[in-house]
Scaffold this motif. Structure first.
Motif, mmCIF file in Angstrom:
data_model
loop_
_atom_site.group_PDB
_atom_site.id
_atom_site.type_symbol
_atom_site.label_atom_id
_atom_site.label_comp_id
_atom_site.label_asym_id
_atom_site.label_seq_id
_atom_site.Cartn_x
_atom_site.Cartn_y
_atom_site.Cartn_z
ATOM 1 N N VAL A 1 0.760 -1.053 -0.107
ATOM 2 C CA VAL A 1 -0.107 0.148 0.083
ATOM 3 C C VAL A 1 0.845 1.279 -0.019
ATOM 4 O O VAL A 1 1.568 1.574 1.026
ATOM 5 C CB VAL A 1 -0.862 -0.118 1.434
ATOM 6 N N PRO A 2 1.124 2.217 -1.114
ATOM 7 C CA PRO A 2 1.914 2.973 -1.166
ATOM 8 C C PRO A 2 1.581 4.277 -0.212
ATOM 9 O O PRO A 2 2.468 4.899 0.173
ATOM 10 C CB PRO A 2 1.372 3.891 -2.528
ATOM 11 N N THR A 3 0.515 4.065 0.697
ATOM 12 C CA THR A 3 0.395 5.144 1.659
ATOM 13 C C THR A 3 0.625 4.380 3.172
ATOM 14 O O THR A 3 0.179 5.393 4.186
ATOM 15 C CB THR A 3 -1.258 5.540 1.672
ATOM 16 N N GLN B 1 -10.838 -2.729 -1.768
ATOM 17 C CA GLN B 1 -10.919 -1.391 -1.551
ATOM 18 C C GLN B 1 -9.607 -0.844 -1.454
ATOM 19 O O GLN B 1 -9.148 0.322 -2.198
ATOM 20 C CB GLN B 1 -11.644 -1.154 -0.236
ATOM 21 N N LEU B 2 -8.553 -1.397 -0.868
ATOM 22 C CA LEU B 2 -7.257 -1.014 -0.874
ATOM 23 C C LEU B 2 -6.608 -0.883 -2.180
ATOM 24 O O LEU B 2 -5.822 -0.232 -2.607
ATOM 25 C CB LEU B 2 -6.446 -1.887 0.188
ATOM 26 N N THR B 3 -6.854 -2.095 -2.931
ATOM 27 C CA THR B 3 -6.299 -2.111 -4.399
ATOM 28 C C THR B 3 -6.997 -1.020 -5.188
ATOM 29 O O THR B 3 -6.148 -0.492 -5.921
ATOM 30 C CB THR B 3 -6.740 -3.644 -4.883
ATOM 31 N N PHE B 4 -8.303 -1.063 -5.297
ATOM 32 C CA PHE B 4 -8.860 0.011 -6.181
ATOM 33 C C PHE B 4 -8.810 1.519 -5.928
ATOM 34 O O PHE B 4 -9.148 2.384 -6.645
ATOM 35 C CB PHE B 4 -10.314 -0.452 -6.733
ATOM 36 N N LEU B 5 -9.074 1.576 -4.376
ATOM 37 C CA LEU B 5 -9.111 3.301 -4.052
ATOM 38 C C LEU B 5 -7.819 3.745 -3.522
ATOM 39 O O LEU B 5 -7.676 4.931 -3.500
ATOM 40 C CB LEU B 5 -10.171 3.296 -3.125
#
Length: 465
Positions: free
Chosen positions: A291-293, A416-420
């Protein structure tokens, strides 16, 4: 440079005098350098590759010279002369490198006016935080003749998305020899491409298990070269699953990878008594998310196999995930047991299970990790959110593993983590005699390769005891 609330006012030609000056100061960051590379296409390793830069002239990453020069343009366009200025020419000399973390001040000073052409000549120079001059030059502009005063446009927030965690996994996984891998029913372009990509990166040696003609037709239709790959021909998808599992049982393959058949078909063959890959452990799925964030890899389990796990099953699921985390290099993984609230509520089974799992960990029934729960998602991944609610936790804001209450919540969370949140999600099934690679048509190439890399790392760890 924060111009979001700044009023931009120009200086018309008649109001400008020789000696007038204006400045802008900005800290140059690694993100600035990367963003400029993205916009300009300048991927010179001196700007982006730390390992290469250490061997280069300056022995560290340096900013593009034109990035620093852009501060001069900012002075001319926003301060002196300001809005309405037409940039006509620039001469520059680059005197010293600018590194990430340097604070650069660009100053433009009027040295000459040419009234008949409304031109203004400015001396331009940039200095770093130590007062060292890094750039000097001369700019020629046409000054505006009409007064402009207007608020600066609010800039959009820019966030660069990096996937460094998966890059590290791939580096580690490709250090050894490719691992023979049975691909069960690779009869669509995505599963064939996944096998080819992983082979090209030196991760696996694919054995394609499926109807041979269908595999060859698919490869031809999508111009995929499978000429060097072994094919074990089967009659249909059920047969593909059974024969792929048989290759593993027979020692010809050390990994199992899902092709275009349904997951249930593959797992039915894996779980078959006498012919499957049972070990006595519960099969469970883990998404390893980059997750980049988020500052560390994030493991989400179980989002694909166990629908509504019992307390006993959750104990096995979390132990599988902890064991995977150890293999991936997380020495003492922190496990957040997720629920909708942070307090134990007898009518919410997820909170009761969370409390029981934490006590089980205290008593040594779950080993190798630090558990806390129940925790809501925000308190699991944000120490600030936990502090606002008065939660004191060794896990909040540092979670490595998220144990979800059921398959729906896990599946929704991972997607959700993948697409948003632009995460990449690698998937692997644990608990069988070999790791099982699960990929999706929606996966990008990084995620597909990362799924293979994780399985390769697991297989190597198993082979060394």
């Amino acid at each position: 440079m924060d111009m979001q609330t700044e009023l931009l006012e120009n200086r018309v030609f008649d109001d400008i005098t020789v000696g007038d000056a204006a400045s802008i100061t900005k800290e140059i960051t690694q993100d600035d350098i990367a963003l400029f590379s993205f916009i300009s296409g300048d991927v010179n390793p001196a700007h982006l590759d730390v390992e290469y830069a250490e061997t280069d002239l300056f022995h560290h990453i340096i900013a593009q010279g034109v990035l620093t020069a852009g501060l001069i343009s900012a002075v001319l366009g926003t301060k002196l002369p300001g809005p309405g200025t037409i940039y006509l020419g620039q001469e520059l000399k680059f005197l010293a490198p600018v590194a990430p973390g340097d604070t650069v001040t660009a100053t433009c000073t009027v040295t000459e006016k040419i009234p008949e052409k409304l031109r203004v000549i400015l001396d331009c120079h940039c200095v770093n935080q130590d007062g060292k001059e890094v750039l000097r030059g001369t700019a020629t502009v046409k000054a505006p003749t009409e007064k402009v005063s207007r608020p600066a446009i609010a800039l959009p927030e820019v966030r660069l998305l990096r996937h460094e965690h998966f890059r590290e996994l791939l580096t580690r996984a490709t250090a050894g020899d490719p691992i023979p891998t049975a691909i069960a029913h690779p009869c669509d372009d995505i599963s064939l491409l996944a096998a080819i990509e992983a082979a090209e990166r030196g991760l696996i040696t694919p054995i394609l298990v499926g109807p041979e003609q269908k595999i060859r037709d698919t490869a031809a239709a999508h111009m995929l070269d499978i000429s060097g790959l072994e094919i074990v021909s089967t009659a249909h998808s059920h047969d593909s699953a059974a024969q792929a599992v048989a290759l593993v049982r027979g020692g010809k393959a050390r990994l199992l990878m899902k092709g275009s058949l349904h997951t249930d078909e593959l797992l039915h063959a894996v779980m078959a008594h006498g012919t499957g890959l049972r070990t006595g452990k519960l099969l469970s799925h883990v998404f390893v998310l980059d997750v980049p964030t988020y500052p560390r890899p994030l493991l989400v389990t179980d989002a694909a196999i166990n629908i509504a796990p019992t307390l006993e099953e959750k104990c096995c699921i979390v132990q599988n995930a902890i064991d995977l985390a150890h293999v991936l290099g997380i020495e003492t993984p922190r496990v957040a047991v997720l629920a909708a609230v942070e307090t134990v509520n007898p009518v919410m089974q997820a909170t009761v299970d969370a409390a029981a799992l934490c006590k089980m960990a205290e008593r040594g029934q779950i080993t190798g990790g630090i558990l806390d729960g129940p925790l809501a998602f925000d308190n699991a991944i944000s120490a600030a959110a936990a502090a606002q609610k008065g939660i004191k936790s060794q896990v909040s804001g540092q979670a490595d593993i998220l144990l979800v209450p059921n398959i729906e919540s896990g599946n929704i969370l991972a997607k959700q983590l993948t697409f948003l949140a632009c995460a990449d999600a690698a998937g692997v099934v644990l608990g069988a005699s070999v790791p099982i690679i699960l990929t999706s048509r929606a996966d990008n190439d990084r995620a597909r390769l990362a799924s293979c890399a994780i399985a390769v790392i697991l297989a190597e760890a198993q082979s060394h005891g």
